[in-house]
Structure formats: structure tokens, C-alpha cells
Design a protein around this motif. Structure first.
Motif, PDB file in Angstrom:
ATOM      1  N   LEU A 115       4.279  -5.911  11.206  1.00  0.00           N
ATOM      2  CA  LEU A 115       4.194  -6.693  12.526  1.00  0.00           C
ATOM      3  C   LEU A 115       5.096  -6.942  12.718  1.00  0.00           C
ATOM      4  O   LEU A 115       5.379  -7.236  13.830  1.00  0.00           O
ATOM      5  N   HIS A 116       6.550  -5.614  12.978  1.00  0.00           N
ATOM      6  CA  HIS A 116       7.675  -5.202  13.555  1.00  0.00           C
ATOM      7  C   HIS A 116       7.774  -3.625  13.414  1.00  0.00           C
ATOM      8  O   HIS A 116       7.788  -3.015  12.429  1.00  0.00           O
ATOM      9  N   PHE A 117       8.434  -3.628  14.557  1.00  0.00           N
ATOM     10  CA  PHE A 117       8.963  -1.859  14.874  1.00  0.00           C
ATOM     11  C   PHE A 117      10.592  -1.744  14.239  1.00  0.00           C
ATOM     12  O   PHE A 117      10.942  -2.676  14.786  1.00  0.00           O
ATOM     13  N   LEU A 118      10.475  -0.679  13.874  1.00  0.00           N
ATOM     14  CA  LEU A 118      12.288  -0.159  12.952  1.00  0.00           C
ATOM     15  C   LEU A 118      12.973   0.914  14.090  1.00  0.00           C
ATOM     16  O   LEU A 118      11.616   2.013  13.843  1.00  0.00           O
ATOM     17  N   SER A 119      13.206   0.672  14.355  1.00  0.00           N
ATOM     18  CA  SER A 119      14.146   2.266  15.008  1.00  0.00           C
ATOM     19  C   SER A 119      14.689   3.222  13.384  1.00  0.00           C
ATOM     20  O   SER A 119      15.923   2.105  13.469  1.00  0.00           O
ATOM     21  N   CYS A 120      14.746   3.824  13.160  1.00  0.00           N
ATOM     22  CA  CYS A 120      14.661   4.825  11.581  1.00  0.00           C
ATOM     23  C   CYS A 120      15.451   6.081  11.482  1.00  0.00           C
ATOM     24  O   CYS A 120      16.055   6.598  10.326  1.00  0.00           O
ATOM     25  N   MET A 171       8.942  -3.666   5.176  1.00  0.00           N
ATOM     26  CA  MET A 171       7.856  -2.648   5.483  1.00  0.00           C
ATOM     27  C   MET A 171       8.013  -3.165   7.267  1.00  0.00           C
ATOM     28  O   MET A 171       8.002  -4.319   7.894  1.00  0.00           O
ATOM     29  N   ALA A 172       7.954  -2.192   7.807  1.00  0.00           N
ATOM     30  CA  ALA A 172       7.884  -1.921   9.426  1.00  0.00           C
ATOM     31  C   ALA A 172       7.158  -0.334   9.613  1.00  0.00           C
ATOM     32  O   ALA A 172       7.099   0.495   8.794  1.00  0.00           O
ATOM     33  N   ARG A 173       6.916  -0.729  11.027  1.00  0.00           N
ATOM     34  CA  ARG A 173       6.403   1.149  11.614  1.00  0.00           C
ATOM     35  C   ARG A 173       7.938   1.601  11.955  1.00  0.00           C
ATOM     36  O   ARG A 173       8.425   0.920  12.641  1.00  0.00           O
ATOM     37  N   CYS A 174       7.517   3.083  12.293  1.00  0.00           N
ATOM     38  CA  CYS A 174       9.196   3.467  12.498  1.00  0.00           C
ATOM     39  C   CYS A 174       8.340   3.332  14.211  1.00  0.00           C
ATOM     40  O   CYS A 174       7.275   3.829  15.027  1.00  0.00           O
ATOM     41  N   GLU A 175       9.487   3.089  14.638  1.00  0.00           N
ATOM     42  CA  GLU A 175       9.055   3.107  16.559  1.00  0.00           C
ATOM     43  C   GLU A 175       9.420   4.129  16.912  1.00  0.00           C
ATOM     44  O   GLU A 175       8.600   4.128  17.995  1.00  0.00           O
ATOM     45  N   GLU A 176       9.977   5.138  16.318  1.00  0.00           N
ATOM     46  CA  GLU A 176      10.460   6.619  16.776  1.00  0.00           C
ATOM     47  C   GLU A 176       8.836   7.768  16.494  1.00  0.00           C
ATOM     48  O   GLU A 176       8.372   8.539  17.140  1.00  0.00           O
ATOM     49  N   THR A 190       4.834   5.733  15.344  1.00  0.00           N
ATOM     50  CA  THR A 190       4.124   4.859  15.074  1.00  0.00           C
ATOM     51  C   THR A 190       3.280   5.089  13.575  1.00  0.00           C
ATOM     52  O   THR A 190       2.840   4.233  13.382  1.00  0.00           O
ATOM     53  N   SER A 191       2.933   6.246  13.742  1.00  0.00           N
ATOM     54  CA  SER A 191       2.527   6.377  12.385  1.00  0.00           C
ATOM     55  C   SER A 191       2.512   6.460  11.607  1.00  0.00           C
ATOM     56  O   SER A 191       2.085   6.333  10.275  1.00  0.00           O
ATOM     57  N   CYS A 192       3.937   5.927  11.003  1.00  0.00           N
ATOM     58  CA  CYS A 192       5.016   6.438  10.066  1.00  0.00           C
ATOM     59  C   CYS A 192       4.856   4.924   9.746  1.00  0.00           C
ATOM     60  O   CYS A 192       5.427   3.802  10.469  1.00  0.00           O
ATOM     61  N   ILE A 193       5.297   4.411   8.283  1.00  0.00           N
ATOM     62  CA  ILE A 193       4.984   2.826   7.933  1.00  0.00           C
ATOM     63  C   ILE A 193       6.707   2.828   7.300  1.00  0.00           C
ATOM     64  O   ILE A 193       7.006   4.348   5.457  1.00  0.00           O
ATOM     65  N   VAL A 194       7.607   2.736   7.368  1.00  0.00           N
ATOM     66  CA  VAL A 194       8.892   2.470   6.366  1.00  0.00           C
ATOM     67  C   VAL A 194       9.393   1.205   5.299  1.00  0.00           C
ATOM     68  O   VAL A 194       8.324  -0.039   6.111  1.00  0.00           O
ATOM     69  N   ILE A 195       9.175   1.719   4.389  1.00  0.00           N
ATOM     70  CA  ILE A 195       9.289   0.191   3.036  1.00  0.00           C
ATOM     71  C   ILE A 195      11.197   0.709   2.873  1.00  0.00           C
ATOM     72  O   ILE A 195      12.175   1.242   2.945  1.00  0.00           O
TER      73      ILE A 195
END
Length: 182
Positions: free
Chosen positions: A109-114, A151-156, A158-163
Motif C-alpha cells: 500500500l505504499h511506494f518506497l524510493s529505494c 514491504m513496499a513497491r519500488c517507486e523507480e 513499480t514492478s519491483c517489490i522490496v522487503i
């Protein structure tokens, strides 16, 4: 430290499911918004396989989103912190015509610039949109992430999920072996 959500390298190609795109699409899942649906997402597999071996995995691949086993879903649903950040959508898995229930799809439910864009290698996904979505040939995560998350979806990308480390530790403590922490 953060990690890309990835299946183990020994996940068999014959276990790739087909995602039945009806009410919800993969694009809907990339918006990081809560999804309201009465119907489960449907995944099908019509191949001669060892159903027992297939169902021993905790995370599964498809031509749409990845999804998780009932065992992992139950563990995560009982984690109050996790379910505040990630919606778990119901999924029905159909293997050779037989339905299996209790599976879930991650909807962060949120993005993370990573992504460290200086150290990563990418090119525009669409040549006429040079500042638009990127296709990454090398992805390097930033080391200065201080946000507390599961867990978040990568802002840069969006197909990438990061944990996070805490989700990695949760998986280790609960003997979830088929997720690679890359």
C-alpha cells in the motif's frame, strides 16, 4: 537493508501459472492503493506436475502477480504490523481443473524510493518517454533507507517489490525457504 522479493532459482518453469485478468489487472496492483473486490484473483495451471511438490512452495509465479501459499498467508495475516502496510487479496488456484483456496496476492500500500539511480543501469522503457518508466539491467538499492517498513513497491520500478530486514527475519524464523533475499 532492503531486498528485492524474488523466488528461489530452483522454482520450476513448469510451475508458472496463468493469471486470469478479469476485475483486477497487474496495473491495478502497481498503484499501491487498496483494492475492493468481492471475487478472488484466479490462477490456473494445466500441466502434468507433482501437485504435492508444487503445493510445498510458499510463493508462486505467474504471468501476472506472484502469490503466496495458505500457510504463508496465515502467518502474515496474523502479523498486525504487516497487514497495516500490505493488503492480502484472495486468490483461487486451479490446478488441472481442481480448485485450491486460501492463497493470497500481495498488494503493498505504499511506494518506497529505494534504487540508487547513479549506480544502477537502466534505459527508458519507451524511447519517446526518456524520463518515463525505466527498464533496469542492473539494480542497486540505496543504503541510506531509514524508513521502518515490511514491504513496499519500488517507486523507480513499480514492478519491483522490496522487503525489509524484519520481513526477511520473519521468513527465516518461520522456515520460509523459497524466497531469495537479493
Amino acid at each position: 537493508m532492503i531486498y528485492r522479493l524474488k523466488l528461489t532459482d530452483d522454482y520450476p518453469d513448469s510451475y508458472w501459472f496463468q493469471f486470469k485478468k478479469e476485475e483486477i489487472s497487474i496495473v491495478d496492483l502497481m498503484q499501491c492503493q487498496e483494492i475492493h473486490s468481492k471475487n478472488p484473483l484466479i490462477f490456473t495451471l494445466n500441466k502434468k506436475i507433482s501437485e504435492k511438490r508444487l503445493l510445498s512452495y510458499n510463493i508462486f509465479s505467474s504471468d501476472g502477480p506472484d502469490f503466496i501459499s495458505p500457510r504463508l498467508a496465515t502467518l502474515l495475516e496474523n502479523n498486525e504490523e504487516f497487514v497495516k502496510e500490505v493488503q492480502l487479496l484472495d486468490a483461487t488456484v486451479i490446478i488441472n481443473g481442481q480448485s485450491h483456496y486460501g492463497f493470497k496476492v500481495f498488494n503493498p500500500l505504499h511506494f518506497l524510493s529505494c534504487i540508487d539511480m547513479d549506480k544502477s543501469e537502466s534505459r527508458p522503457l519507451l524511447s519517446y518517454l526518456p524520463d518515463g518508466p525505466k527498464s533496469f539491467t542492473k539494480m542497486v538499492f540505496r543504503q541510506d533507507i531509514t524508513k521502518d517498513f515490511w514491504m513496499a513497491r519500488c517507486e523507480e520500478n513499480t514492478s519491483c517489490i522490496v522487503i525489509s530486514d524484519k520481513l526477511k527475519q520473519f521468513c527465516i524464523e518461520n522456515n520460509i525457504k523459497d524466497i531469495v533475499f537479493e
